[in-house]
Write a protein that holds these residues in place. Structure first.
Motif, PDB file in Angstrom:
ATOM      1  N   ASN A  58     -27.125 -40.447  25.978  1.00  0.00           N
ATOM      2  CA  ASN A  58     -27.734 -40.585  24.654  1.00  0.00           C
ATOM      3  C   ASN A  58     -26.810 -41.244  23.639  1.00  0.00           C
ATOM      4  O   ASN A  58     -27.286 -41.833  22.662  1.00  0.00           O
ATOM      5  CB  ASN A  58     -28.158 -39.216  24.126  1.00  0.00           C
ATOM      6  N   SER A  74     -23.664 -37.227  19.787  1.00  0.00           N
ATOM      7  CA  SER A  74     -24.918 -36.942  20.476  1.00  0.00           C
ATOM      8  C   SER A  74     -24.779 -35.603  21.177  1.00  0.00           C
ATOM      9  O   SER A  74     -23.698 -35.261  21.646  1.00  0.00           O
ATOM     10  CB  SER A  74     -25.195 -38.045  21.502  1.00  0.00           C
ATOM     11  N   ASP A  76     -27.454 -44.965  22.447  1.00  0.00           N
ATOM     12  CA  ASP A  76     -28.430 -45.225  21.387  1.00  0.00           C
ATOM     13  C   ASP A  76     -27.864 -44.874  20.023  1.00  0.00           C
ATOM     14  O   ASP A  76     -28.086 -45.582  19.037  1.00  0.00           O
ATOM     15  CB  ASP A  76     -29.713 -44.432  21.624  1.00  0.00           C
ATOM     16  N   ASP A 132     -26.843 -32.687  24.001  1.00  0.00           N
ATOM     17  CA  ASP A 132     -27.922 -32.447  24.950  1.00  0.00           C
ATOM     18  C   ASP A 132     -27.539 -31.272  25.841  1.00  0.00           C
ATOM     19  O   ASP A 132     -26.456 -30.705  25.700  1.00  0.00           O
ATOM     20  CB  ASP A 132     -28.192 -33.693  25.797  1.00  0.00           C
ATOM     21  N   ASP A 183     -26.227 -36.121  30.034  1.00  0.00           N
ATOM     22  CA  ASP A 183     -27.270 -36.527  29.099  1.00  0.00           C
ATOM     23  C   ASP A 183     -26.699 -36.826  27.721  1.00  0.00           C
ATOM     24  O   ASP A 183     -27.137 -37.764  27.045  1.00  0.00           O
ATOM     25  CB  ASP A 183     -28.353 -35.457  29.003  1.00  0.00           C
TER      26      ASP A 183
END
Length: 84
Positions: free
Chosen positions: A60, A49, A63, A51, A56
């Protein structure tokens, strides 16, 4: 997939999510030179992930882990709903 099968699948995914995992967070820059962070799960190849902040990226990743595990379980099932 029936609702019962879907519930079992979600329960199995949740079971895998409860396992201990190791996360690595790294900083990089995009093509415009702007910094960003990416988080990866060391035990789940390709589970990444990114960001604008490390926090962040880590937030993330939860998910992404769910999707990674769901995809892996579905592709590993052989008719009887169990991972081989």
């Amino acid at each position: 997939m029936s609702k019962n099968e879907e519930l079992k699948s979600k329960q199995e995914i949740e079971k895998y999510l409860e396992r201990p995992y190791t996360f690595t967070v790294s900083e990089d820059t995009d093509e415009d030179g702007k910094p960003y962070f990416y988080a990866q799960v060391n035990e789940l190849p390709g589970c990444i992930s990114d960001d604008k902040t490390a926090e962040d990226a880590l937030r993330n990743i939860k998910d992404v882990m769910y999707d990674w595990i769901e995809t892996t379980l579905l592709s590993s099932c052989r008719g009887n709903g169990r991972v081989k």
